[in-house]
Design an enzyme around this catalytic site. Structure first.
Site, PDB file in Angstrom:
ATOM      1  N   ASP A  26       8.943  -2.682  -4.930  1.00 29.55           N
ATOM      2  CA  ASP A  26       7.556  -2.240  -4.769  1.00 29.55           C
ATOM      3  C   ASP A  26       7.180  -1.107  -5.720  1.00 29.55           C
ATOM      4  O   ASP A  26       6.144  -1.138  -6.381  1.00 29.55           O
ATOM      5  CB  ASP A  26       7.315  -1.757  -3.327  1.00 29.55           C
ATOM      6  CG  ASP A  26       7.525  -2.858  -2.317  1.00 29.55           C
ATOM      7  OD1 ASP A  26       7.665  -4.020  -2.729  1.00 29.55           O
ATOM      8  OD2 ASP A  26       7.551  -2.552  -1.106  1.00 29.55           O
ATOM      9  N   SER A  30       0.838  -1.199   0.000  1.00 32.43           N
ATOM     10  CA  SER A  30       0.000   0.000   0.000  1.00 32.43           C
ATOM     11  C   SER A  30       0.869   1.242   0.000  1.00 32.43           C
ATOM     12  O   SER A  30       0.477   2.283  -0.541  1.00 32.43           O
ATOM     13  CB  SER A  30      -0.929  -0.002   1.213  1.00 32.43           C
ATOM     14  OG  SER A  30      -0.200   0.192   2.413  1.00 32.43           O
TER      15      SER A  30
HETATM   16  P1  ADP Z   1       2.549  -2.184   3.003  1.00 29.58           P
HETATM   17  O1  ADP Z   1       3.249  -1.322   2.011  1.00 29.58           O
HETATM   18  O2  ADP Z   1       2.990  -3.600   2.953  1.00 29.58           O
HETATM   19  O3  ADP Z   1       1.062  -2.074   2.939  1.00 29.58           O
HETATM   20  P2  ADP Z   1       3.887  -0.415   4.802  1.00 29.58           P
HETATM   21  O4  ADP Z   1       4.134  -0.468   6.269  1.00 29.58           O
HETATM   22  O5  ADP Z   1       5.064  -0.329   3.897  1.00 29.58           O
HETATM   23  O6  ADP Z   1       2.978  -1.668   4.459  1.00 29.58           O
HETATM   24  O7  ADP Z   1       2.979   0.830   4.462  1.00 29.58           O
HETATM   25  C1  ADP Z   1       1.769   1.040   5.158  1.00 29.58           C
HETATM   26  C2  ADP Z   1       1.668   2.499   5.574  1.00 29.58           C
HETATM   27  O8  ADP Z   1       1.503   3.327   4.405  1.00 29.58           O
HETATM   28  C3  ADP Z   1       0.449   2.784   6.421  1.00 29.58           C
HETATM   29  O9  ADP Z   1       0.723   2.564   7.776  1.00 29.58           O
HETATM   30  C4  ADP Z   1       0.199   4.258   6.146  1.00 29.58           C
HETATM   31  O10 ADP Z   1       1.054   5.066   6.909  1.00 29.58           O
HETATM   32  C5  ADP Z   1       0.625   4.395   4.691  1.00 29.58           C
HETATM   33  N1  ADP Z   1      -0.498   4.322   3.749  1.00 29.58           N
HETATM   34  C6  ADP Z   1      -0.631   3.454   2.728  1.00 29.58           C
HETATM   35  N2  ADP Z   1      -1.747   3.702   2.014  1.00 29.58           N
HETATM   36  C7  ADP Z   1      -2.352   4.745   2.590  1.00 29.58           C
HETATM   37  C8  ADP Z   1      -3.545   5.498   2.320  1.00 29.58           C
HETATM   38  N3  ADP Z   1      -4.351   5.190   1.296  1.00 29.58           N
HETATM   39  N4  ADP Z   1      -3.838   6.521   3.157  1.00 29.58           N
HETATM   40  C9  ADP Z   1      -3.035   6.838   4.174  1.00 29.58           C
HETATM   41  N5  ADP Z   1      -1.909   6.196   4.462  1.00 29.58           N
HETATM   42  C10 ADP Z   1      -1.549   5.156   3.699  1.00 29.58           C
HETATM   43 MG    MG Z   2       5.347  -0.933   1.958  1.00 30.81          MG
END
Ligand code: ADP
Ligand code: MG
Length: 380
Positions: free
Chosen positions: A170, A125
């Site tokens: 990624d 994400s």
């Molecule tokens: P992954 O990339 O595997 O999902 P990460 O820890 O690298 O996990 O990234 C997740 C973090 O990215 C969340 O905790 C948040 O801070 C941020 N994030 C991702 N997508 C969003 C979104 N749509 N809105 C707000 N924050 C986001």
């Molecule tokens: Mg990530």
């Protein structure tokens, strides 16, 4: 409501006007090639249908404001340096900062984000967020920034601004993947090749099983794996483990006295070859035959790299017993998602078997869905 509609609606509600456009960037899974990216090796991700959409418009006044349906409050910032903006908005401020550092005059903007990429499940994400915002700002600013240079900037945002040490996988996947293709990426040269991966056309699907296992010690374990790999490369006298091929495997292993370092190196060296073998099979349309390579990757992650947990191993074993061509963990490890390559009409049966297996072990229920290879970052 679709993710795009909710980003648009959020923009209208927050800023009282229409966005100039909607930009989407997907989450990703890695078909094969785990922990090879920081060893200068090969990876083979594909984009998920789940994506983050950024509704964006130039702002009348200086600075940037961003809101997200996953956050309570919007965040505003001007020109910043790493550390100035913290929390989720750091990913956005980091993208603005990385573009400015690269010499671009980033236009002030209003941004509204909506996403259906699960957070923190190894589906990236964070890269989806960075890539949607980056693509929007590049378009709005009219920047001449070739697509092959974009992942590096998004990665700098995450590494330097957010402070998360991730490889280039990624962001490359979220930005460069194409529908019906897997992205063969050489993490040293950054050369890419689009590999045919049209599952639906072959009656196949990938089942994604989010183990929902609690992530524990992930950062520390990741750092430890990186260190072991660097140590192995140092002892072997090569810039990175990528420089050892399977032909040199036995000779290399004989030079590594420490059992842990030897097994870590064996995973990376054999994993790179499995990526190459998978690519070769996909190039010649033999998609079903990649199954055993994917399962072998899991075994290597379980026994040599030691990054799986029982929830993940159970999902793999159950999917294989239910007839999957291959099943394996994807992502950094210690939880996250398992993938299974199955005949599309076997999805229900395999899903039921995995749910049952989790229930028997009293594990939190997994979330399961099917995916095929979707498109990378784009203006909608
Ligand atoms: P992954 O990339 O595997 O999902 P990460 O820890 O690298 O996990 O990234 C997740 C973090 O990215 C969340 O905790 C948040 O801070 C941020 N994030 C991702 N997508 C969003 C979104 N749509 N809105 C707000 N924050 C986001
Ligand atoms: Mg990530």
């Amino acid at each position: 409501m679709s993710v795009a509609s909710s980003a648009e609606a959020a923009f209208q509600e927050k800023y009282g006007s229409e966005p100039a456009g909607l930009w989407a960037a997907p989450g990703r899974v890695n078909l094969i090639g785990e922990h090879t990216d920081y060893n200068d090796g090969y990876v083979l991700p594909f984009a998920l249908p789940q994506h983050t959409v950024a509704a964006v418009a130039p702002a009348g006044q200086p600075g940037w404001t961003v809101c997200s349906d996953l956050a309570e409050e919007p965040v505003s910032f001007g020109t910043t340096s790493p550390g100035d903006v913290e929390g989720w908005a750091a990913y956005v401020a980091g993208v603005v900062w990385a573009l400015q550092e690269a010499g671009f005059d980033v236009p002030p903007a209003h941004i509204a984000l909506s996403s259906d990429v699960p957070l923190g499940s190894g589906l990236s994400s964070s890269a989806a967020l960075e890539s949607s915002v980056l693509t929007a700002l590049v378009d709005l600013g009219g920047f001449d920034l070739p697509v092959d240079q974009r992942p590096g900037l998004a990665q700098r945002a995450e590494n330097v601004y957010v402070g998360a040490p991730t490889g280039i996988l990624d962001q490359s996947a979220s930005i460069r993947c194409q529908q019906g293709k897997a992205l063969f990426l050489d993490c040293r040269s950054l050369e890419v090749e689009q590999i045919p991966f049209d599952l639906a056309a072959e009656g196949l699907a990938i089942l994604i099983i989010n183990s929902n296992a609690p992530h524990q010690h992930v950062d520390g374990e990741y750092g430890a794996r990186r260190k072991s790999c660097e140590e192995a490369a140092r002892i072997l006298g090569v810039p990175a483990l990528r420089d050892i091929t399977v032909n040199g495997l036995e000779a290399a292993l004989a030079k590594l006295d420490d059992d842990v370092i030897r097994r870590r190196a064996r995973h990376i060296i054999t994993e790179n070859q499995r990526v190459l073998d998978t690519v070769e099979l996909l190039r010649s349309g033999r998609t079903r035959e990649i199954g055993p390579l994917l399962t072998a990757s899991h075994t290597s992650m379980r026994d040599d790299f030691e990054i799986t947990v029982d929830q993940v191993d159970v999902a793999v074993e159950t999917a294989l017993a239910a007839g999957a061509y291959g099943a394996w963990m994807t992502g950094g490890g210690f939880g996250g998602c398992v993938l299974a390559l199955i005949d599309a009409d076997q999805a229900e049966e395999t899903t039921a078997a995995v749910l049952r297996a989790y229930q028997e072990k009293n594990y939190t229920a997994p979330t399961i869905w099917t995916a095929t290879a979707a498109a990378g970052a784009r203006k909608l």
